[in-house]
Design a protein around this motif. Structure first.
Motif, mmCIF file in Angstrom:
data_model
loop_
_atom_site.group_PDB
_atom_site.id
_atom_site.type_symbol
_atom_site.label_atom_id
_atom_site.label_comp_id
_atom_site.label_asym_id
_atom_site.label_seq_id
_atom_site.Cartn_x
_atom_site.Cartn_y
_atom_site.Cartn_z
ATOM 1 N N ASP A 1 -9.734 -3.182 2.948
ATOM 2 C CA ASP A 1 -9.778 -2.120 1.940
ATOM 3 C C ASP A 1 -9.700 -0.738 2.572
ATOM 4 O OD1 ASP A 1 -9.950 -4.045 0.002
ATOM 5 O OD2 ASP A 1 -12.137 -3.907 -0.225
ATOM 6 N N ALA A 2 -10.337 -0.584 3.738
ATOM 7 C CA ALA A 2 -10.288 0.710 4.420
ATOM 8 C C ALA A 2 -8.867 1.020 4.888
ATOM 9 C CB ALA A 2 -11.246 0.717 5.610
ATOM 10 N N VAL B 1 0.814 -1.210 0.000
ATOM 11 C CA VAL B 1 0.000 0.000 0.000
ATOM 12 C C VAL B 1 0.852 1.267 0.000
ATOM 13 C CG1 VAL B 1 -1.947 -1.096 1.135
ATOM 14 C CG2 VAL B 1 -0.176 -0.041 2.530
ATOM 15 N N SER C 1 -2.451 4.396 2.437
ATOM 16 C CA SER C 1 -1.813 4.847 1.206
ATOM 17 C C SER C 1 -2.075 6.323 0.925
ATOM 18 C CB SER C 1 -2.320 4.026 0.011
ATOM 19 O OG SER C 1 -3.716 4.184 -0.149
ATOM 20 N N ASP D 1 -6.772 2.058 1.822
ATOM 21 C CA ASP D 1 -7.035 3.446 1.423
ATOM 22 C C ASP D 1 -6.422 4.433 2.417
ATOM 23 O OD1 ASP D 1 -8.441 2.551 -0.754
ATOM 24 O OD2 ASP D 1 -10.416 2.743 0.193
#
Length: 294
Positions: free
Chosen positions: A287-288, A164, A294, A291
């Motif tokens: 996924d959270a 990430v 990154s 995000d």
């Protein structure tokens, strides 16, 4: 080998297994998050249940008896089977309610995760988060965590990983400490400082020397495994330490010790077990995190 009974408490078996793997009751207690006497009582109770002696107490820890050597392999196989069942069951969940555990270093857990966790809780109030703040890599095969934030790419084919971020780490110190050193402008000047180390190995020293410094073991008078303790020592002017730039640059009480020195690369990977990754709530949190980091 004849046992008096085949019934036993799995918690006691787990205490015995961890003690056998760690080599002492004290180490097993730390791994299990319980007290040393509790581990000793659980192992003794297991021996009484089975009617055999599994461990011998020796000067510097414990040793397995011949029976213990045989039994520990069976318990290890049972533990691995239970972990596989847990992984498969966790992966089948489609609910957005339940717990997701995240393993990350002390620094990442303290400085990077809180706003991400807050956002997850706002968007998905049914998801509860367990944070395992540890500088040791959690065993995802044994469900020590559902998701791990790591600084290295895993090689285990059972794990799913996503890179990430490619972060950087620098040497930081307080302005007052750098003033004591005469405001170093070269690796030679900085070599006169005192550094805060992670352990008694030469890994950090060799890495810094490869950048042009000239350090010896005496350059590391303070050692601590805790990243948070290291950072606080650095902020208080006790020495120079390595820190991720997201944390170091945001702290007004420190500055880069030598900005011209090349940084250390700090790759950031999100890792989960393939089976667990199939869980809907784990995917949402994964996924959270991707995000947010990154």
């Amino acid at each position: 080998m004849e046992w008096q009974t085949v019934n036993f408490d799995w918690n006691r078996a787990k205490a015995f297994l961890v003690a056998a793997e760690e080599g002492s009751f004290s180490a097993a207690a730390r791994a299990l998050g319980v007290t040393q006497p509790t581990v000793g009582r659980q192992v003794t109770a297991l021996e009484e249940e089975l009617g055999v002696t599994l461990l011998e107490r020796v000067a510097h820890g414990i040793e397995l008896t011949p029976t213990g050597l045989e039994v520990v392999e069976h318990f290890r196989a049972m533990s691995e089977a239970a972990a596989r069942v847990s992984l498969v069951a966790a992966g089948q969940s489609v609910s957005l309610e339940g717990t997701v555990s995240i393993s990350a270093s002390e620094v990442i857990s303290t400085h990077l995760l809180p706003p991400i966790i807050r956002a997850i809780r706002v968007d998905y109030p049914g998801i509860e988060i367990d944070i395992v703040a540890s500088n040791l890599a959690s065993d995802l095969r044994r469900r020590e965590a559902d998701i791990a934030v790591r600084n290295f790419q895993p090689q285990d084919p059972e794990l799913v990983a996503r890179k990430v971020k490619e972060s950087r780490a620098w040497l930081y110190a307080s302005p007052a400490y750098l003033e004591e050193l005469g405001h170093p402008t070269s690796p030679e000047d900085l070599s006169n400082g005192e550094f805060i180390g992670f352990d008694r190995t030469d890994a950090l020293m060799e890495g810094l020397n490869a950048l042009g410094l000239d350090l010896t073991g005496r350059s590391f008078p303070i050692i601590t495994e805790s990243q948070l303790v290291q950072w606080e020592l650095c902020k208080q002017g006790a020495g120079i330490c390595v820190m991720m730039e997201e944390v170091g640059d945001a702290e007004p009480r420190v500055q880069k010790a030598l900005p011209d020195l090349p940084p250390f690369p700090v790759p950031m990977w999100l890792v989960s077990h393939r089976e667990v990754r199939m869980s809907r709530r784990v995917r949402v949190v994964f996924d959270a995190l991707a995000d947010g980091l990154s």
